[in-house]
Scaffold this active site. Sequence first.
Site, PDB file in Angstrom:
ATOM      1  N   TYR A  54       0.825  -1.201   0.000  1.00 44.34           N
ATOM      2  CA  TYR A  54       0.000   0.000   0.000  1.00 44.34           C
ATOM      3  C   TYR A  54       0.864   1.257   0.000  1.00 44.34           C
ATOM      4  CZ  TYR A  54      -3.201   3.689   1.323  1.00 44.34           C
ATOM      5  OH  TYR A  54      -3.916   4.864   1.327  1.00 44.34           O
ATOM      6  N   GLY A  61      -6.629   4.928  -0.599  1.00 39.86           N
ATOM      7  CA  GLY A  61      -7.975   4.996  -0.041  1.00 39.86           C
ATOM      8  C   GLY A  61      -8.834   3.870  -0.557  1.00 39.86           C
TER       9      GLY A  61
END
Length: 513
Positions: A54, A61
């Site tokens: 990530y 998001g």
Amino acid sequence: MHTVVVGTSGTTAEDVIAVARGNARVELSGEALDALARAREIVDALAAKPEPVYGVSTGFGALASRHISPELRAQLQRNIVRSHAAGMGPRVEREVVRALMFLRLKTVASGHTGVRPSVAQTMADVLNAGITPVVHEYGSLGCSGDLAPLSHCALALMGEGDAEGPDGTVRPAGELLAEAGIEPVELREKEGLALLNGTDGMLGMLVMALADLGKLYTSADITAALTLEALLGSEKVLQPELHAIRPHPGQGASAANMAAVLKGSGLTGHFQEESAPRVQDAYSVRCAPQVAGAGRDTMAHAALVASRELAAAVDNPVVLPDGRVESNGNFHGAPVAYVLDFLAIAAADLGSIAERRTDRLLDKNRSHGLPPFLADDAGVDSGLMIAQYTQAALVSEMKRLAVPASADSIPSSAMQEDHVSMGWSAARKLRTAIDNLTRIIAIELYAATRAIELRQHLTPAPASRAAIDAVRAAGVQGPGPDRFLAPDLAAADAFVRAGGLVAAVEPVTGPLA
């Protein structure tokens, strides 16, 4: 010029103010540069692996499930900055933007973000060049940090968007960077996200609010003492042994301040000399140390929260010393948002009690011999009647501003960010509340000094005399027929805002808390 060195272990409130308000020069320590380089090696290694990480090789998001191929990652980092720079409304003050930029640099320098040393150096160079990105009032929900405000700052690092130059003129950021000899950054994996993900705006405003409120609370103790004196009140309620049996530190400090101002007064203690003697003063006079003291203790708690956040590295994901890159929720603004709202509540109450004291000075039925509205010829003159209206309007707004922003939450990012702090909003309204509180204290000062001068047959305390002389020297006129009042109030406001009231009395009283 003062220089602030940014290391890996956070920063101090004093350094934030030095950079934000004093234009102090910023340097990165060798330790910070080494930590930045080590963390970047970890990010580069992860970027080379096929597994998604990530913020390094994924979207953000609600779009985090998409794996981004290497050839699109630079574009991804540029795009997050451009798309998130979506603020609207009036420009945010220069000092707030500088605090925000410096605090983001503080976290970057911790070595937990994976940003390259060259990007951190560019951040320092922009601050040192006096280039201030244009940041707008609205756009931050205070979760995932102050995204929109930080994005506008990151955009300027890329040479895009608008910024204010050292001469105060707003121009394209690229032009300003070129004139300063600063090369725009080309963002790589994780760097765009790392520049956006922090509580820096709300924290910077908290730090500056605490500095401003510290001075205002001392000023409020002084004006409370002047009002007590003007009302021929009793200083016996300020005795230290009374406050020792209710040992709140702020209460004791405020009582000691008031007692120091009133030392040697010829106006206090006249209860039994009136046709209708008093047993006690009204709450707004007698309980002044308790109310101001509670606010002081609130500030102490807020300062503790600020000190912890100043020591923090707020980002998502973060690079840990053992080489892991882990997602987290440390960007959530709740700890900062709560104390910002708490300070607004305390400030509103301080403004409220100051207004009640002012109203008492103007009411002939409660002022113990003073003329109605402190007017020269009541009926022909209105005196300070409408000055109190202005003060009341300011207090009313402060009560509205005391409604907590942090009690609200609104979901965003397709319900991925489904609980937010609204800390930026809490900070923005606190700044307005502090401006209003300054004006409220200035109006009490104006009324109290005039009232003392109207007690011509009694001698004020030496510290009170020093305050009156200083405020008159600052252009605030004394008793007399009605005149255009707004310039007097503006002069009193400027005097309090600049710390003039505290500076006037401390040579007599010694240092006040």
